[in-house]
Design a protein around this motif. Structure first.
Motif, mmCIF file in Angstrom:
data_model
loop_
_atom_site.group_PDB
_atom_site.id
_atom_site.type_symbol
_atom_site.label_atom_id
_atom_site.label_comp_id
_atom_site.label_asym_id
_atom_site.label_seq_id
_atom_site.Cartn_x
_atom_site.Cartn_y
_atom_site.Cartn_z
ATOM 1 N N SER A 166 0.836 -1.205 0.000
ATOM 2 C CA SER A 166 0.000 0.000 0.000
ATOM 3 C C SER A 166 0.867 1.249 0.000
ATOM 4 O O SER A 166 0.971 1.952 -0.995
ATOM 5 C CB SER A 166 -0.967 0.010 1.195
ATOM 6 O OG SER A 166 -0.257 -0.115 2.422
ATOM 7 N N TRP A 178 -9.196 3.076 4.324
ATOM 8 C CA TRP A 178 -8.685 4.405 3.994
ATOM 9 C C TRP A 178 -8.239 5.036 5.311
ATOM 10 O O TRP A 178 -9.022 5.143 6.250
ATOM 11 C CB TRP A 178 -9.778 5.252 3.337
ATOM 12 C CG TRP A 178 -9.344 6.652 2.999
ATOM 13 C CD1 TRP A 178 -9.451 7.755 3.787
ATOM 14 C CD2 TRP A 178 -8.723 7.091 1.786
ATOM 15 N NE1 TRP A 178 -8.948 8.868 3.149
ATOM 16 C CE2 TRP A 178 -8.486 8.486 1.909
ATOM 17 C CE3 TRP A 178 -8.344 6.445 0.606
ATOM 18 C CZ2 TRP A 178 -7.892 9.235 0.904
ATOM 19 C CZ3 TRP A 178 -7.761 7.195 -0.407
ATOM 20 C CH2 TRP A 178 -7.544 8.577 -0.254
ATOM 21 N N SER A 188 -3.126 7.960 3.148
ATOM 22 C CA SER A 188 -3.772 7.416 1.954
ATOM 23 C C SER A 188 -3.814 8.416 0.807
ATOM 24 O O SER A 188 -3.731 8.041 -0.371
ATOM 25 C CB SER A 188 -5.193 6.950 2.292
ATOM 26 O OG SER A 188 -5.175 5.756 3.050
ATOM 27 N N THR A 234 -5.403 2.745 -0.371
ATOM 28 C CA THR A 234 -6.035 1.969 0.694
ATOM 29 C C THR A 234 -5.085 0.882 1.204
ATOM 30 O O THR A 234 -4.172 0.441 0.507
ATOM 31 C CB THR A 234 -7.344 1.314 0.208
ATOM 32 O OG1 THR A 234 -7.064 0.443 -0.905
ATOM 33 C CG2 THR A 234 -8.341 2.379 -0.216
#
Length: 240
Positions: free
Chosen positions: A98, A185, A197, A208
């Motif tokens: 991420s 998020w 994020s 996310t």
């Protein structure tokens, strides 16, 4: 009957053996101390790995909720018994997949052990890929910024974010995203000083975080003493 010569011999043997006996006693005490320290470290590592882990806050991205140098207590069991992270929870997560897209070079085994040992007592950050942020949206939520009053909306409902750093607006970056199932998020409370994020909108996952990468929930501040207290979820008063 003991002769003078025998007594002298015995005295000489005692004189010679005394340092040896003292050395053995010192070694025995040292061995017990080392064994006790090793046992204590093993217990701390086990507790840190499976139950509660201290986590050193390295930046001001979560101020004023969490300050630089705070040692938070991360509950690793919070989401392992059928529960999932909820809106408003402050979570620690592994940013790989991420926030971190590539693996960095691995360190030496000794460096890794020292880091784990230091992390077990909250003396250093566990991993460079670990982050602490607040959950704003969960799977299925539509999160957007901002409404006419500058507030972030979740599923059309504006957030009353009284935890924000003084002087910060909810976001200087506009966004509108539907959070995929199984992802989160997340944002820092110090919005003007947080890479969260919003900074990864163009990355895979759209900024996310996978739920399975969540390490645990920040439940309290253990150190320094003047900051002792719980870290409350903001969900109860989030919407207004």
């Amino acid at each position: 009957m003991t002769t003078d010569a025998q007594q002298q011999d015995d005295a000489e043997r005692d004189r010679v053996s005394a340092p040896v006996k003292q050395g053995r006693r010192r070694w025995s005490r040292s061995a017990r101390l080392y064994a006790g320290a090793a046992l204590l470290l093993s217990v701390l590592l086990l507790v840190s790995a499976f139950v509660v882990q201290p986590f050193l806050i390295p930046s001001s991205s979560m101020a004023p909720t969490l300050k630089v140098g705070d040692r938070i207590l991360v509950n690793k069991l919070a989401y392992r018994i059928g529960n999932s992270p909820g809106r408003g929870d402050v979570v620690v997560f592994d940013g790989r997949e991420s926030f971190v897209q590539e693996e960095g070079p691995g360190g030496s085994p000794v460096t890794g052990f020292v880091r784990k040992a230091g992390a077990a007592v909250g003396l250093m950050r566990p991993e460079e890929t670990d982050y602490v942020k607040r959950v704003i949206g969960v799977g299925g939520d539509r999160v957007r910024c901002c409404d006419k009053r500058g507030r972030i909306e979740v599923n059309g409902v504006p957030l009353d974010e009284d935890y924000l750093h003084e002087g910060d607006e909810p976001s200087a970056v506009p966004f509108d995203i539907e959070v995929p199932q199984g992802r989160l998020w997340v944002m820092g409370d110090h919005r003007s000083d947080s890479s969260d994020s919003r900074a990864h909108l163009g990355d895979p996952g759209g900024g996310t975080v996978p739920v399975e990468r969540v390490i645990g929930r920040a439940d309290g501040i253990g150190w320094p003493m003047k900051h002792w207290g719980s870290v409350q979820s903001a969900e109860a008063g989030a919407h207004g």
